[in-house]
Motif scaffolding. Sequence first.
Motif, short mmCIF file in Angstrom:
data_model
loop_
_atom_site.label_atom_id
_atom_site.label_comp_id
_atom_site.label_asym_id
_atom_site.label_seq_id
_atom_site.Cartn_x
_atom_site.Cartn_y
_atom_site.Cartn_z
N TYR A 397 9.04 -1.81 0.07
CA TYR A 397 8.99 -2.84 -0.98
C TYR A 397 9.18 -4.25 -0.44
O TYR A 397 9.30 -5.19 -1.23
CB TYR A 397 10.03 -2.51 -2.05
N TRP A 398 9.15 -4.45 0.87
CA TRP A 398 9.32 -5.78 1.43
C TRP A 398 8.22 -6.75 0.99
O TRP A 398 8.47 -7.94 0.79
CB TRP A 398 9.34 -5.72 2.96
N ALA A 399 7.00 -6.29 0.89
CA ALA A 399 5.87 -7.19 0.61
C ALA A 399 5.61 -7.37 -0.87
O ALA A 399 4.75 -8.18 -1.25
CB ALA A 399 4.61 -6.66 1.29
N GLU A 407 5.79 -6.44 -10.32
CA GLU A 407 6.04 -5.33 -11.24
C GLU A 407 5.98 -3.98 -10.56
O GLU A 407 6.53 -2.99 -11.07
CB GLU A 407 5.10 -5.37 -12.44
N CYS A 408 5.33 -3.91 -9.39
CA CYS A 408 5.28 -2.65 -8.66
C CYS A 408 6.63 -2.28 -8.05
O CYS A 408 6.79 -1.17 -7.53
CB CYS A 408 4.22 -2.73 -7.56
N GLN A 409 7.61 -3.19 -8.10
CA GLN A 409 8.94 -2.88 -7.61
C GLN A 409 9.78 -2.14 -8.65
O GLN A 409 10.87 -1.63 -8.34
CB GLN A 409 9.67 -4.17 -7.18
N TYR A 692 3.36 -0.68 4.78
CA TYR A 692 3.98 -1.58 3.79
C TYR A 692 4.70 -2.74 4.46
O TYR A 692 4.78 -3.84 3.91
CB TYR A 692 4.97 -0.81 2.94
N GLY A 693 5.25 -2.52 5.65
CA GLY A 693 6.03 -3.56 6.31
C GLY A 693 5.17 -4.63 6.95
O GLY A 693 5.54 -5.81 6.97
N ALA A 694 4.00 -4.25 7.49
CA ALA A 694 3.14 -5.22 8.16
C ALA A 694 2.71 -6.36 7.23
O ALA A 694 2.73 -7.53 7.64
CB ALA A 694 1.92 -4.52 8.76
N PRO A 695 2.29 -6.08 5.99
CA PRO A 695 1.94 -7.20 5.10
C PRO A 695 3.10 -8.17 4.87
O PRO A 695 2.88 -9.37 4.72
CB PRO A 695 1.54 -6.50 3.80
N ALA A 696 4.31 -7.66 4.83
CA ALA A 696 5.46 -8.54 4.66
C ALA A 696 5.59 -9.50 5.83
O ALA A 696 5.86 -10.70 5.66
CB ALA A 696 6.74 -7.72 4.49
N ALA A 697 5.38 -8.99 7.05
CA ALA A 697 5.45 -9.84 8.24
C ALA A 697 4.35 -10.89 8.22
O ALA A 697 4.57 -12.06 8.56
CB ALA A 697 5.36 -8.99 9.50
#
Length: 794
Positions: A397-399, A407-409, A692-697
């Motif tokens: 859920y980082w990104a 809302e996806c969270q 999921y984590g790469a988009p956050a970075a």
Amino acid sequence: MMNRNRLWYRQPAQAWVEALPIGNGRTGGMVFGHITAEKIALNDDTFWSGAPRDGNHPDHQAHLAHIRTLLSNGEYRAAEIYTETHMIESWTQSYLPLGDLIITHHHDDSANDYMRELDLTTATSTTHYINNGVRYQRRAYVSAPDQALFVELNADQYGKLTFSVALQSHYTTATQMVAGRLLLTNAAPLHVEPSYVNDPQPERGLGQGMRGAILVAIAQHDGVVSDDGHTLTLRDATHATLVVTTATSFERFDKPATADAVAHVQQTMDVACAQHHHWERHVADHQTLFQRMTLDLGNSRDDLPTDVRLQRLHSQSDTLVDETLRYHAHDAQLAPVEVPTDDLGLLALLLQMGRYLIIAGSRPGTQATNLQGIWNDNRRPAWSSNYTININTQMNYWAVQTTNLAECQGPLHDLVANLMVDGQRVAASYGCRGWTSHHNTDIWAPANPVKGRALWFMWPFSAAWLSTHLWEHVQFGGDRDFARQQALPALRGAAEFCLDWLQPQPDGTLGTNPSTSPENVFIVPADGQPCGLTISSESDMAMIRHLFDACIKLATMLGEQDAAWVNAIHQALPLLPAPLIDSAGRLKEWRHDLPEAELGHRHISHLYGIYPGDQITPAGTPQLAEAVRASLATRLAHGGGHTGWSAAWVAACYARLHDGDTTVAVLYRLLRDSTYPSLLGAHPPFQIDGSYGAPAAIAELLLQSHTDAIDLLPALPAMWADGSVHGLCARGGVVVDMTWQAGALTQATITARRATTITIRSHTALRTANQATSCNTSGWNVTLNAGESVILHP
């Protein structure tokens, strides 16, 4: 112009990890794209082993007191052995595959002009080919509005479409025809041992657990339908639509699974079949979320199949990884990265794939995404495909906030609320107030420590970490009702547990005892043995600092700054030990001088303070920031960042260090070494968290708002000289659009979703058309009403 948000291939999937994921948050499918015998592996996000727990936990207080005494006396191994004997409880349960949809075409396996694709813009997987002069097409998608999976089949010659449909499952299965529809029913085991446990009977209570159901109908066709009791067949058609609904007997995390799965699939099927324009409804719903954000980085080889684009990372030059990411002990920087400059769009595709998977895997009212999102084909999946909440679930859920999918969270908020119930009982078993949870949970939301090694299970800080996600939701969205009704109870309860868990130390600080740095170990000086249990690890301290700071800000926002529990936090906060730097210039992972057993460990929990926390920044704490850089260098020099999720975390940390070139280098290594042809992440085996984590970075390279200002292009990589991004979100409730050329901003538009006052910073001096005050590295304060925008130019 070619669709840049598309994965495509010239051959069918040869393995499950090469299939293409579709989903609506609840039902998931993996589309193989086979020619004659198509397979879509099906999941339902509530199909798990197990049942609700009784909520009884042993009283751990006496054992805890003994462990604390041992650790205070420096008897680390004795404390660890005692912990692994006396503090264990039960394993979590497993997320399981529901079944497979098999579509068998009545033609041979030859094919010309074959292609399969996943269009991220429409959330549709399409397979088409020519067989004996006839062009066939299958279009598969899972609709959120209709809560069903659809497969639309077409032939371009009249009467040439003939196929059969069957269902199968790993588990005890019954198939039957019900009103012209094919129904499969099955049941999960009551218990599945984790895959890493050597057990001669890993599954127990077969057929006695959660019940599942799959229903298939052939709708909207122009052929002749027949069945043999277990298979549906359509003959001599030109077009047809399969409708698939799934359900389980799951009701709630704290109730036995007694719902009528068969009635559910039938009712959902009836409603879906009564609707029209299914694909149009599905696309409109999906694009409401997906189209909020775009990223253009320039050159993109969309003309090449996706697997070929990934293979080019192997063939271009070994320097991509072996030189770019080669560290020496004295190095503080990475060498410049070398990548295919004609395909900068590959990282933009990685970001959009992650956003797509968020939408497909996590919708309001569904379960939170687990280690594999909502996709799993293994009856004994790696790490149970559960919620691993010492990094992996959080990374899922980082990104969500930054890439405009807030809302996806919601499912994560629901998981936290469920965990709080058992978490209060577990906290009480330690003699503490509030609530806690450890490193694993499942759909039944147990909060207890599991079995195995203390280095992973004796870690009661996932509640502290998870709660801060609710604070993030408040910072981005500003919903005061959510802040009071959901965020406040979670954060306050987690903080009360931490206040009680903290123990006075001989140096006058408050410390955690026992303490681990998740899954990592040190060398005990006395005997040279590895051990994971100590006092006051930096990861514990960083998470508590972050939680306490969030609690103070939330309480102030809600007018509770003078409450007794907030005062207790104010009193404890200055007694928490500050981060330390070791003799090599690295951030110390353990409070005491304990040699590291694995310098390249995959976890970097002691760097929590820079990401996802906000206590370490290059401007605010430069010495600590450099210590983080040195820690990352050591990790990578010894093989760290070797899993998809670990690489994503490393990349996010480098982005927070404003080192865009290194961030990109790490992300390309993630693509090369930890990504399947389907762009799904690999630990290996498959884990979705890296996806999921790469988009956050990537988002952190372009926009940061975790300090007291919104920083525009804080870590722009040199290779991204020209580009644009639209729809990034920042704390304070604003949406940011930017374009840049030659590494400098040419325009930034900041739009307020709510009334807000923000500070904007930029390395490029910017100003509004009618505003003499400029925006630069010193910052510019602006107040906006809801819906109001400010446009900045050089």
